[in-house]
Structures are given as C-alpha cells and as structure tokens.
Design an enzyme around this catalytic site. Structure first.
Site, short mmCIF file in Angstrom:
data_model
loop_
_atom_site.label_atom_id
_atom_site.label_comp_id
_atom_site.label_asym_id
_atom_site.label_seq_id
_atom_site.Cartn_x
_atom_site.Cartn_y
_atom_site.Cartn_z
N ALA A 40 -0.75 -21.88 20.48
CA ALA A 40 -0.61 -20.54 19.61
C ALA A 40 0.26 -19.39 20.58
O ALA A 40 -0.15 -19.50 21.83
CB ALA A 40 -1.75 -20.20 19.01
N LEU A 41 0.68 -18.51 19.94
CA LEU A 41 1.38 -17.28 20.70
C LEU A 41 0.12 -16.14 20.80
O LEU A 41 -0.99 -16.34 20.19
CB LEU A 41 2.55 -16.62 20.07
N GLY A 42 0.43 -15.09 21.69
CA GLY A 42 -0.53 -14.07 21.71
C GLY A 42 -1.36 -13.95 23.10
O GLY A 42 -2.16 -13.06 23.33
N GLY A 43 -1.54 -15.04 23.80
CA GLY A 43 -2.29 -15.04 25.08
C GLY A 43 -3.52 -15.03 24.91
O GLY A 43 -4.13 -15.58 24.04
N ILE A 187 -16.93 -7.71 29.68
CA ILE A 187 -16.81 -9.00 28.95
C ILE A 187 -18.33 -9.33 28.97
O ILE A 187 -18.89 -9.88 27.67
CB ILE A 187 -15.99 -9.90 29.68
N GLY A 188 -19.10 -9.32 30.17
CA GLY A 188 -20.48 -9.90 30.17
C GLY A 188 -21.16 -9.20 29.28
O GLY A 188 -22.28 -9.63 28.32
N GLU A 190 -20.14 -7.06 26.36
CA GLU A 190 -19.76 -7.44 24.97
C GLU A 190 -20.19 -8.96 24.51
O GLU A 190 -21.03 -8.81 23.42
CB GLU A 190 -18.19 -7.42 24.76
N MET A 317 -7.23 -4.74 33.81
CA MET A 317 -6.84 -6.11 33.11
C MET A 317 -7.18 -5.64 31.59
O MET A 317 -8.12 -6.13 30.99
CB MET A 317 -7.74 -7.26 33.59
N HIS A 443 -13.38 18.45 9.32
CA HIS A 443 -15.09 18.22 9.14
C HIS A 443 -15.38 17.62 7.72
O HIS A 443 -14.92 17.81 6.64
CB HIS A 443 -15.65 19.72 8.98
P1 FAD Z 1 -2.25 -13.22 28.90
O1 FAD Z 1 -2.73 -12.43 27.54
O2 FAD Z 1 -3.40 -14.09 29.56
O3 FAD Z 1 -1.21 -14.19 28.65
C1 FAD Z 1 -0.49 -14.99 29.40
C2 FAD Z 1 0.01 -16.17 28.76
O4 FAD Z 1 0.84 -16.85 29.77
C3 FAD Z 1 -1.33 -17.31 28.26
O5 FAD Z 1 -1.03 -17.43 26.95
C4 FAD Z 1 -0.70 -18.43 28.90
O6 FAD Z 1 -1.06 -19.73 28.29
C5 FAD Z 1 0.65 -18.12 29.49
N1 FAD Z 1 1.17 -18.93 30.83
C6 FAD Z 1 0.53 -18.89 32.13
N2 FAD Z 1 1.22 -19.42 32.95
C7 FAD Z 1 2.29 -19.88 32.08
C8 FAD Z 1 3.44 -20.86 32.34
N3 FAD Z 1 3.71 -21.14 33.86
N4 FAD Z 1 4.27 -21.25 31.40
C9 FAD Z 1 3.99 -20.92 30.19
N5 FAD Z 1 3.15 -20.20 29.89
C10 FAD Z 1 2.19 -19.75 30.76
N6 FAD Z 1 -8.25 -6.38 26.71
C11 FAD Z 1 -8.32 -5.11 26.18
O7 FAD Z 1 -7.37 -4.42 26.22
N7 FAD Z 1 -9.27 -5.16 24.99
C12 FAD Z 1 -10.20 -5.86 25.03
O8 FAD Z 1 -10.96 -5.80 24.06
C13 FAD Z 1 -10.25 -7.06 25.75
N8 FAD Z 1 -11.20 -8.18 25.37
C14 FAD Z 1 -11.22 -9.25 26.12
C15 FAD Z 1 -12.25 -9.95 25.95
C16 FAD Z 1 -12.34 -11.15 26.60
C17 FAD Z 1 -13.13 -12.11 26.41
C18 FAD Z 1 -11.20 -11.46 27.59
C19 FAD Z 1 -11.04 -12.80 28.40
C20 FAD Z 1 -10.30 -10.54 28.00
C21 FAD Z 1 -10.34 -9.39 27.25
N9 FAD Z 1 -9.30 -8.37 27.36
C22 FAD Z 1 -9.66 -7.25 26.53
C23 FAD Z 1 -8.28 -8.38 28.63
C24 FAD Z 1 -6.99 -9.10 27.69
O9 FAD Z 1 -7.22 -10.14 27.11
C25 FAD Z 1 -5.76 -9.22 29.09
O10 FAD Z 1 -5.63 -7.93 29.87
C26 FAD Z 1 -4.61 -9.34 28.20
O11 FAD Z 1 -4.58 -10.64 27.68
C27 FAD Z 1 -3.68 -9.56 29.50
O12 FAD Z 1 -2.26 -9.95 28.99
P2 FAD Z 1 -1.09 -10.70 29.66
O13 FAD Z 1 0.02 -10.72 28.65
O14 FAD Z 1 -0.93 -10.31 31.05
O15 FAD Z 1 -1.59 -12.11 29.95
#
Ligand code: FAD
Ligand code: AMP
Length: 464
Positions: A40-43, A187-188, A190, A317, A443
């Site tokens: 799935a997309l969205g990370g 994270i801890g 929440e 992060m 207000h």
């Molecule tokens: P990511 O979202 O980590 O995405 C990177 C993607 O790259 C992943 O999908 C991975 O599968 C893919 N990938 C890695 N290596 C490869 C490769 N070689 N080839 C192909 N694909 C690859 N942030 C907030 O701002 N607000 C919040 O409320 C919040 N809550 C969080 C709660 C939890 C439990 C966690 C764990 C994190 C939370 N975060 C929050 C942090 C936030 O999720 C991250 O800061 C954010 O996702 C970082 O985005 P990114 O695009 O750098 O990386």
C-alpha cells in the site's frame, strides 16, 4: 531484464515525503516514477504511524467519554462495552481509504507506480526487485524518501507482539492486562494512552528525568501531571537494560529497580533511517554517524542528481516535515529555488488534552541568552474550553523582548493540534505578539486563548 523505463525523476519510497514530492513534481511537468516496496502507498504515516494511531486515539477517547464523562452532561447511557475487533477494523478501514486515496492521486497526476525494493545501481540507474523479478529504471534525478524504522534496544529481545514496536501495538488483538512502554516520547505516550483508556495498566519507563524530550519543559511537566491523573504510571530516570519472555510472561529490567512482570512490552525508544540495500555505495553516498543521509539546503546528497528528504535525512521525524521537504526539493530541482522554514514546523502529541509546539522552547531561548517575554494563558479563562468541559492546560507565547517577534508557541489543552497552525502561520509571516493580539478572534472559540497568550506577552491579557 527488459530495457530500462525512463523518467525525469524516480522517487524511492511512497511515504509523506515521497508521495507528496512525486505529485508535486508531476504538477511541475516532470515524468515521475515512484517505487514502494510495501503493498500500500502512504508510508509509515498512513500504514503504521500517524493515521492508525490517531484512529485508535479517537476511538479509545470515545470509549472513556461514554463510560465516564457523559454523566457530567446529564446524559445517562446504558452499559458501555468494548468490541476491540470492531474498533481495530474501523482503524484498518481508515487506513485503507487513505492509502487508496494516494493510489488515485498517483493516477490523476500520472505518476507511475513500481512495486518492489529499489536499489540505486549507479548514476541515473536503479533496479526494482520484486519476488525474484528485476526491473531497470533510468532517471535523470533520484529522490530518496525511504523513511525510518523503530530502533531496538540492547538487551531487549523482540518477540512478536509480546515485546514489539509501535507496529504491533497498533494491533493487539486483546487489551493487555499490563503494558510496559519503554520510552516516553510521543509514540510511547500516545500508544500508552490508547491502551490505558481501553483498560490496560500502563507503566512507562523513561531513562530521562522528564517525558517528551525536546518539547518545552513546562508543557511536558503539565502533560505528565494530566496523563498521570488518567492512570499512566511514569517511572522516570529508569534506564531499561533488558526485556525477555519467560514462560509466556514478559520481564523488563531497569537499572536500580525490581524487574517488572507484564504481558506486553512496547519498545518506543526512537527511530532509525532506512538505508539498507539501497545501493548508496554505488553512487558514493556515505551516511553520517547515526545512519542519516547528509544533504545540503536543497536536499542534494553528495552524489550528482541524487536527493533525499524526510526521516532518512534526520531532524524532527514528522510527516509534515517530510512533506514540506519533498515539495521544496522538487521545486528546487525544477526552479532552482527552494526553502523550508524549520522554525515554523509544529509538533503535536495527540493525547487528551493535546500537546503542541512550534518555534523555540523557553529552554532553547535561555541557552542562547536571547531576551524574551512570556505570555501565559490558562484554558480555565476561556469560555469555550469551559463549555466543552476541557479547561485543563494553558497557552504560552514567547516573543522577542525587543522586537516583539513571536519566537515560540506552546499549548497543552483542547484541540491544541489545531490551534498550533495559527501560531505556525504567525511565525512563518514574522508576526509580533501584538500582530496576533490585534486579530479579532471569533467568540467563543479556543483560538481566543491563543490571542490572550499574545496579549499576555504584552502584560494585557483580559481574562486572566
Ligand atoms: P516513511 O513514511 O517511513 O515512508 C518511507 C517508505 O519508503 C515506506 O513506505 C517504505 O516501505 C519505503 N521504502 C523504504 N526503503 C525502500 C526501498 N529501498 N525501495 C522501495 N521502498 C522503500 N508524524 C507526524 O507528523 N504526526 C503523527 O501523528 C505521527 N504519528 C506517528 C505514530 C507512529 C506510531 C509512528 C511510527 C510514526 C508517527 N509519525 C507521525 C512519524 C511519521 O510517520 C514519519 O515522520 C513519516 O512517515 C516520515 O515520512 P517519510 O516519507 O520520510 O518516510
Ligand atoms: P523518541 O525519540 O521521541 O521516540 O523518544 C524515545 C525516548 O526513549 C526518549 O525519551 C529516550 O530517553 C527514551 N529511552 C531511550 N533508551 C531508553 C532506555 N534504555 N530505557 C528507557 N528509556 C529510554
């Protein structure tokens, strides 16, 4: 291997850094490919981070309200019970809707999606590995947005969801009787709140003498007090040295304390950049001491035509920080100009009440010797907070003592995470506390508390 598909830009990783950059680049006329190894997309953010955790925080708070707080409003409900399976299903539905949303945004913007693990093979070349198949891609520019993964802890032996990370704690199939959380970061705190609300005893072990390291100390102290009242037990100055499973039970050892026996352990001691098997060595990129990819102010790495954004480059992060960098980076590639204002990036902890900050903390200002004034305002002086029955917490506006420019805003209270955006806008526009104080706020709204904080910075709060 077939002949390479060619793109102006290939983005590696479809988290908030990567997918936003891919869409922005397509808007700017580039032919864009995006490689993501997850189905799935969205990370992390959409799949196992921000979104599912917020869905659980919402549901668990509704449960507490229905059980304990409706009576204050004169509402009597019948017996309130929890269907955890349904609660988790709803969370999954929220995630699925949003990840599919990113898929349709890719289609709409003609971003080509590749499923598999990307590896940089050399300058302008990548391979995508998926189930033994390898696809070659050629790219004029490459953007690394591979994000981060949970850090482990020496002596702590991971064991499925018994001793696991946030990924497991988002999906426990039953409410733990006793959950030990290692690390009192956001994270801890929440996820500890979620399971506390759903009925677990929760003990949070934190190595430092405070929670929410990096946030304003006064805010963190108030958070500790309010979350403590909700039943989260914080043990500060507790450095965990070991955790393991013994006869089906978890045992956690911390320096100077008796071992704790519990049924779930959540390790939440920070996150590490994802750079393994990425082929960085093939273009001569070296990571720093902590594994992050070094970049310049335009997010360029040491390799020609290779850029990096988001968690993988370090800094806060946060999803919106990654998005900001992703957009700025591709705008820089196309126009030659880009800028991210790191002083205007808010941080929010989605507990109840919420905790939110933007700009400098009091401690940071004191450290630099900056002369500043402080505008505190308690939510108990705000009519809307009283009507909501959520009058705990305060706003604190910090402004330069000479120019009155707003340097930082810190809020703990109802909807702090929404209120902080106004403060971020004020900082981004270089506003003074007087500018903010002179804006007419509707207000009765919670935003009036922020305005009162701005007034208080000039010693003229009305309702305090
Ligand atoms: P990511 O979202 O980590 O995405 C990177 C993607 O790259 C992943 O999908 C991975 O599968 C893919 N990938 C890695 N290596 C490869 C490769 N070689 N080839 C192909 N694909 C690859 N942030 C907030 O701002 N607000 C919040 O409320 C919040 N809550 C969080 C709660 C939890 C439990 C966690 C764990 C994190 C939370 N975060 C929050 C942090 C936030 O999720 C991250 O800061 C954010 O996702 C970082 O985005 P990114 O695009 O750098 O990386
Ligand atoms: P964050 O980096 O915001 O996710 O927070 C992680 C928290 O875990 C920080 O407050 C650290 O002090 C804490 N931490 C790191 N190692 C340990 C440990 N061994 N025992 C207890 N807490 C720890």
């Amino acid at each position: 291997m077939s002949s390479a598909s060619e793109h102006d830009l290939v983005v590696v990783g479809a988290g908030p850094g990567g997918y936003v950059a891919a869409i922005r680049a397509a808007q700017l006329g580039l032919n864009v490919g995006c490689v993501e190894e997850a189905g799935a997309l969205g990370g992390t953010c959409l799949r196992i981070g921000c979104i599912p955790s917020k869905a659980l925080l919402e549901s668990s708070q509704r449960f507490v309200e229905a059980k304990e707080q409706l009576a204050i409003h004169g509402i009597r409900a019948g017996e309130v019970t929890l269907n955890l399976a349904a609660l988790l299903r709803r969370k999954e539905q929220v995630v699925t809707t949003l990840t599919r949303g990113v898929e349709s945004l890719f289609k709409k913007n003609k971003v080509t999606r590749y499923l598999g693990h990307a590896r940089i093979a050399g300058s302008g070349n990548l391979t995508v590995e998926n189930g033994g198949q390898s696809t070659a891609l050629a790219a004029k520019q490459i953007l690394i947005a591979t994000g981060s993964k949970p850090a482990g802890l020496q002596g702590v032996e991971p064991r499925g969801d018994l001793i696991g990370t946030s990924a497991e704690a988002l999906s426990y199939r039953e409410t733990p009787k006793h959950l030990v959380v290692i690390g009192a970061g956001y994270i801890g705190v929440e996820l500890g709140s979620v399971w506390r609300r759903l009925g677990a005893k929760v003990t949070v072990l934190e190595f430092l003498d405070r929670i929410l390291a990096g946030m304003d100390e006064e805010l963190a102290a108030e958070a500790r007090k309010l979350l403590g009242k909700q039943g989260l037990e914080f043990r500060l100055g507790a450095r965990v040295t070991a955790a393991r499973v013994e006869e089906g039970q978890c045992v956690v050892e911390a320096e100077g304390a008796e071992p704790i026996r519990c049924d779930r352990v959540l390790v939440a001691v920070g996150r590490l950049p994802n750079t393994e098997s990425l082929g960085l060595e093939n273009v001569g990129i070296e990571t720093d001491r902590r594994g992050f990819i070094p970049v310049d102010e335009r997010f360029a790495t040491s390799a020609q035509g290779v850029y990096a954004v988001g968690d993988v480059i370090g800094g806060p992060m946060l999803a919106h920080k990654a998005e900001e960098e992703g957009m700025a980076c591709v705008e820089g590639i196309v126009t030659g100009f880009c800028h991210v204002n790191y002083d205007a990036i808010p941080g929010v902890v989605y507990t109840h009440p919420e905790i939110a900050s933007v700009g400098k903390t009091e401690q940071e200002l004191k450290k630099t010797g900056a002369a500043f004034v402080k505008g505190p305002f308690p939510f108990r002086g705000n009519g809307r907070a009283r009507a909501l029955g959520q009058a705990d917490g305060f706003v604190k506006v910090l402004a330069d003592a000479t120019t009155d420019r707003i340097l930082g805003v810190h809020i703990i209270g109802p909807h702090a995470g929404e209120l902080i955006n106004e403060a971020a806008a004020a900082i981004a526009f270089g506003a003074s506390s007087e500018d903010l104080a002179r804006v007419c706020h509707a207000h009765p709204t919670l935003g009036e508390a922020l305005r009162e904080g701005a007034l208080a910075a000039g010693n003229r709060a009305i309702h305090a």
